[in-house]
Scaffold this motif. Sequence first.
Motif, PDB file in Angstrom:
ATOM      1  N   LYS A  11       0.831  -1.194   0.000  1.00  0.00           N
ATOM      2  CA  LYS A  11       0.000   0.000   0.000  1.00  0.00           C
ATOM      3  C   LYS A  11       0.873   1.255   0.000  1.00  0.00           C
ATOM      4  CE  LYS A  11      -3.678   2.396   2.479  1.00  0.00           C
ATOM      5  NZ  LYS A  11      -4.553   2.421   3.670  1.00  0.00           N
ATOM      6  N   GLY A  12       0.658   2.108  -0.990  1.00  0.00           N
ATOM      7  CA  GLY A  12       1.413   3.348  -1.081  1.00  0.00           C
ATOM      8  C   GLY A  12       2.737   3.220  -1.791  1.00  0.00           C
ATOM      9  N   ARG A  13       3.113   2.013  -2.206  1.00  0.00           N
ATOM     10  CA  ARG A  13       4.374   1.806  -2.930  1.00  0.00           C
ATOM     11  C   ARG A  13       4.110   0.857  -4.091  1.00  0.00           C
ATOM     12  NH1 ARG A  13       9.911   0.302   0.105  1.00  0.00           N
ATOM     13  NH2 ARG A  13       9.889   2.572   0.381  1.00  0.00           N
ATOM     14  N   TYR A  14       4.283   1.340  -5.287  1.00  0.00           N
ATOM     15  CA  TYR A  14       3.979   0.563  -6.482  1.00  0.00           C
ATOM     16  C   TYR A  14       5.155   0.590  -7.441  1.00  0.00           C
ATOM     17  CZ  TYR A  14      -0.599   1.402  -4.447  1.00  0.00           C
ATOM     18  OH  TYR A  14      -1.634   1.483  -3.564  1.00  0.00           O
ATOM     19  N   ARG A  15       5.151  -0.326  -8.376  1.00  0.00           N
ATOM     20  CA  ARG A  15       6.247  -0.382  -9.352  1.00  0.00           C
ATOM     21  C   ARG A  15       6.056   0.644 -10.466  1.00  0.00           C
ATOM     22  NH1 ARG A  15       7.096  -7.016  -9.390  1.00  0.00           N
ATOM     23  NH2 ARG A  15       8.175  -7.049  -7.369  1.00  0.00           N
ATOM     24  N   GLN A  16       4.844   0.913 -10.826  1.00  0.00           N
ATOM     25  CA  GLN A  16       4.555   2.123 -11.599  1.00  0.00           C
ATOM     26  C   GLN A  16       3.755   3.037 -10.696  1.00  0.00           C
ATOM     27  OE1 GLN A  16       2.999   2.064 -15.693  1.00  0.00           O
ATOM     28  NE2 GLN A  16       1.559   3.643 -15.098  1.00  0.00           N
ATOM     29  N   PHE A  17       4.299   4.218 -10.464  1.00  0.00           N
ATOM     30  CA  PHE A  17       3.636   5.189  -9.600  1.00  0.00           C
ATOM     31  C   PHE A  17       3.732   6.548 -10.279  1.00  0.00           C
ATOM     32  CE2 PHE A  17       8.059   4.798  -8.566  1.00  0.00           C
ATOM     33  CZ  PHE A  17       8.510   6.085  -8.327  1.00  0.00           C
ATOM     34  N   HIS A  18       3.026   7.507  -9.756  1.00  0.00           N
ATOM     35  CA  HIS A  18       2.980   8.826 -10.386  1.00  0.00           C
ATOM     36  C   HIS A  18       3.505   9.891  -9.435  1.00  0.00           C
ATOM     37  CE1 HIS A  18       0.208   6.381 -12.726  1.00  0.00           C
ATOM     38  NE2 HIS A  18       0.337   7.256 -13.698  1.00  0.00           N
ATOM     39  N   GLN A  19       4.202  10.838 -10.004  1.00  0.00           N
ATOM     40  CA  GLN A  19       4.747  11.946  -9.221  1.00  0.00           C
ATOM     41  C   GLN A  19       4.387  13.274  -9.861  1.00  0.00           C
ATOM     42  OE1 GLN A  19       9.013  11.480  -8.789  1.00  0.00           O
ATOM     43  NE2 GLN A  19       8.789  10.299  -6.903  1.00  0.00           N
ATOM     44  N   VAL A  20       4.225  14.263  -9.011  1.00  0.00           N
ATOM     45  CA  VAL A  20       4.250  15.664  -9.415  1.00  0.00           C
ATOM     46  C   VAL A  20       5.527  16.242  -8.836  1.00  0.00           C
ATOM     47  CG1 VAL A  20       3.169  17.928  -9.207  1.00  0.00           C
ATOM     48  CG2 VAL A  20       1.746  15.887  -9.474  1.00  0.00           C
ATOM     49  N   GLY A  21       6.309  16.919  -9.679  1.00  0.00           N
ATOM     50  CA  GLY A  21       7.557  17.483  -9.201  1.00  0.00           C
ATOM     51  C   GLY A  21       7.759  18.894  -9.715  1.00  0.00           C
ATOM     52  N   ILE A  22       8.502  19.691  -8.960  1.00  0.00           N
ATOM     53  CA  ILE A  22       8.869  21.016  -9.425  1.00  0.00           C
ATOM     54  C   ILE A  22      10.378  21.165  -9.308  1.00  0.00           C
ATOM     55  CG2 ILE A  22       6.657  21.958  -8.670  1.00  0.00           C
ATOM     56  CD1 ILE A  22       8.164  23.442  -6.475  1.00  0.00           C
ATOM     57  N   GLU A  23      10.970  21.902 -10.235  1.00  0.00           N
ATOM     58  CA  GLU A  23      12.393  22.163 -10.237  1.00  0.00           C
ATOM     59  C   GLU A  23      12.605  23.649 -10.534  1.00  0.00           C
ATOM     60  OE1 GLU A  23      13.784  19.507  -9.285  1.00  0.00           O
ATOM     61  OE2 GLU A  23      12.564  17.870 -10.072  1.00  0.00           O
ATOM     62  N   ALA A  24      13.342  24.327  -9.669  1.00  0.00           N
ATOM     63  CA  ALA A  24      13.705  25.725  -9.879  1.00  0.00           C
ATOM     64  C   ALA A  24      15.188  25.752 -10.227  1.00  0.00           C
ATOM     65  CB  ALA A  24      13.416  26.554  -8.637  1.00  0.00           C
ATOM     66  N   LEU A  25      15.495  26.007 -11.496  1.00  0.00           N
ATOM     67  CA  LEU A  25      16.869  25.949 -11.996  1.00  0.00           C
ATOM     68  C   LEU A  25      17.406  27.355 -12.189  1.00  0.00           C
ATOM     69  CD1 LEU A  25      16.345  23.175 -14.738  1.00  0.00           C
ATOM     70  CD2 LEU A  25      16.876  22.887 -12.309  1.00  0.00           C
ATOM     71  N   GLY A  26      18.580  27.621 -11.600  1.00  0.00           N
ATOM     72  CA  GLY A  26      19.215  28.913 -11.795  1.00  0.00           C
ATOM     73  C   GLY A  26      18.998  29.885 -10.660  1.00  0.00           C
ATOM     74  N   TYR A  27      18.567  29.402  -9.483  1.00  0.00           N
ATOM     75  CA  TYR A  27      18.282  30.279  -8.350  1.00  0.00           C
ATOM     76  C   TYR A  27      19.123  29.861  -7.150  1.00  0.00           C
ATOM     77  CZ  TYR A  27      14.183  31.357 -11.184  1.00  0.00           C
ATOM     78  OH  TYR A  27      13.340  31.729 -12.209  1.00  0.00           O
ATOM     79  N   ALA A  28      20.003  30.759  -6.709  1.00  0.00           N
ATOM     80  CA  ALA A  28      20.827  30.500  -5.536  1.00  0.00           C
ATOM     81  C   ALA A  28      20.161  31.093  -4.298  1.00  0.00           C
ATOM     82  CB  ALA A  28      22.212  31.109  -5.730  1.00  0.00           C
ATOM     83  N   GLY A  29      20.682  30.734  -3.139  1.00  0.00           N
ATOM     84  CA  GLY A  29      20.178  31.315  -1.906  1.00  0.00           C
ATOM     85  C   GLY A  29      18.996  30.564  -1.344  1.00  0.00           C
ATOM     86  N   PRO A  30      18.632  30.882  -0.107  1.00  0.00           N
ATOM     87  CA  PRO A  30      17.585  30.135   0.592  1.00  0.00           C
ATOM     88  C   PRO A  30      16.161  30.520   0.200  1.00  0.00           C
ATOM     89  CG  PRO A  30      18.459  31.836   2.011  1.00  0.00           C
ATOM     90  CD  PRO A  30      19.297  31.875   0.763  1.00  0.00           C
ATOM     91  N   ASP A  31      15.977  31.614  -0.565  1.00  0.00           N
ATOM     92  CA  ASP A  31      14.612  32.088  -0.806  1.00  0.00           C
ATOM     93  C   ASP A  31      13.772  31.084  -1.582  1.00  0.00           C
ATOM     94  OD1 ASP A  31      16.353  32.600  -2.902  1.00  0.00           O
ATOM     95  OD2 ASP A  31      15.277  34.361  -3.597  1.00  0.00           O
ATOM     96  N   LEU A  32      14.398  30.369  -2.566  1.00  0.00           N
ATOM     97  CA  LEU A  32      13.625  29.363  -3.301  1.00  0.00           C
ATOM     98  C   LEU A  32      13.361  28.131  -2.457  1.00  0.00           C
ATOM     99  CD1 LEU A  32      12.432  29.196  -6.225  1.00  0.00           C
ATOM    100  CD2 LEU A  32      13.854  31.173  -5.735  1.00  0.00           C
ATOM    101  N   ASP A  33      14.292  27.785  -1.572  1.00  0.00           N
ATOM    102  CA  ASP A  33      14.022  26.684  -0.641  1.00  0.00           C
ATOM    103  C   ASP A  33      12.776  27.012   0.185  1.00  0.00           C
ATOM    104  OD1 ASP A  33      16.586  26.319  -1.605  1.00  0.00           O
ATOM    105  OD2 ASP A  33      17.449  25.742   0.310  1.00  0.00           O
ATOM    106  N   ILE A  34      12.727  28.248   0.682  1.00  0.00           N
ATOM    107  CA  ILE A  34      11.580  28.677   1.489  1.00  0.00           C
ATOM    108  C   ILE A  34      10.306  28.671   0.645  1.00  0.00           C
ATOM    109  CG2 ILE A  34      10.612  30.589   2.821  1.00  0.00           C
ATOM    110  CD1 ILE A  34      13.560  31.414   3.418  1.00  0.00           C
TER     111      ILE A  34
END
Length: 421
Positions: free
Chosen positions: A120-143
């Motif tokens: 339950k909750g772990r499958y061999r085909q599963f789906h994800q939503v992901g976000i990637e912020a490329l080109g941003y330094a510093g903690p503001d994007l982490d926040i």
Amino acid sequence: MSDSLRAVRGMNDMLPAEGALWRQFEAIVRDWLAAYGYQELRTPILEHTALFKRAIGEVTDIVEKEMYTFVDELNGESLTLRPEGTASCVRAAIENNLLFDGGKRLWYMGPMFRHERPQKGRYRQFHQVGIEALGYAGPDLDIEHLLMGARLWKQLGLAGCVTLEINSLGGAESRARHRQKLIEYFEAHRAQLDEDAQRRLYTNPLRILDTKNPAMQDLVSAAPRLMDELDAEARRHFDAVQQGLTDAGIAFKVNPRLVRGLDYYNYTVYEWVTDRLGAQGTVCAGGRYDGLVAQLGGKPTPACGFAMGVERLLALMQEAGTPIASDPLDAYVVNVGEAAARFALQAAERLRDAGLKVALHGGGGSFKSQMKKADASGARFALIIGDDEAQAGEVSVKPLRAGGEQQRVKLDNVTQLLKKG
């Protein structure tokens, strides 16, 4: 023994009854991402195996045990079904020169593949939503990413179901110092290490801290802490992240044993966890990976992001009793007779042109049997057409969910009647 074909173990069908919850989740997610200015990126589900070995790390569970890898018979290339989305996203950004004019906020949604023991909750085909912020330094994007997570949980009705754990992995020098101390510590306690820990001792000792083996928990708890090795810059970064969370009123716990299972992370790492899904407690995880773009052949570029497991979040929404918005049919068209069938087809198309959701009965049957199907469809109205109605250009409209009398009206007036009712 039955000869019927079945789905591959751990790869599940999404049935029509589950569709409403998936659509509701996806609609909320798309609006949420748009509110933060993220743009969708779609990548292939197949990539060259080398991409994941270089990005994730060869001495990781994913690469060592879980990837679906095969050799393409046509050209001899080693290919892998993507086990996660970040590596593919970064590869696409480099290959297509997406960062030529500055940083990019990107998101993706789709299936991932890992050869794990299904539960339950772990499958061999599963789906994800992901976000990637490329080109941003510093903690503001982490926040920002942590604030995004907190906002999404509210929108999904899960604000009271998840908690946030954070840690800092520091930079390369901090990890190198910590790595040496870990090796020395675990060498002194080698007899207590399980098989996985023995294997990782000299290749990836940090991953030993992530062990789920109950017999090793006391040993791991007493191990040297990476937090004690952070340099001044890493400490300032981590302090800023914590301050940003405090300013936003978001509760969190610093977990010094949180290391994540992929090699590309540095500085901030975090997990949103729940105690309502048994062993599969992590529903969203991510952090900063400033070295990955250069590691995959691009120019040195700061980056951070996170991914969430869709199936786990849907299970959590159901467990939490999140209301599911209904999206019923406006009408189910019942028809008996040759002329009625032709007119019903025209009537259904006319109503769809007006923006209504209409199911047209097919396959024949009596009025009685068709009316049972109309009621079972969940439609608000049954539109009844016999040869008499067809000849007169009319439709009998019967309310199915609310009071009211059945009435016979011209087809031109049906749209107004259904929208009014």
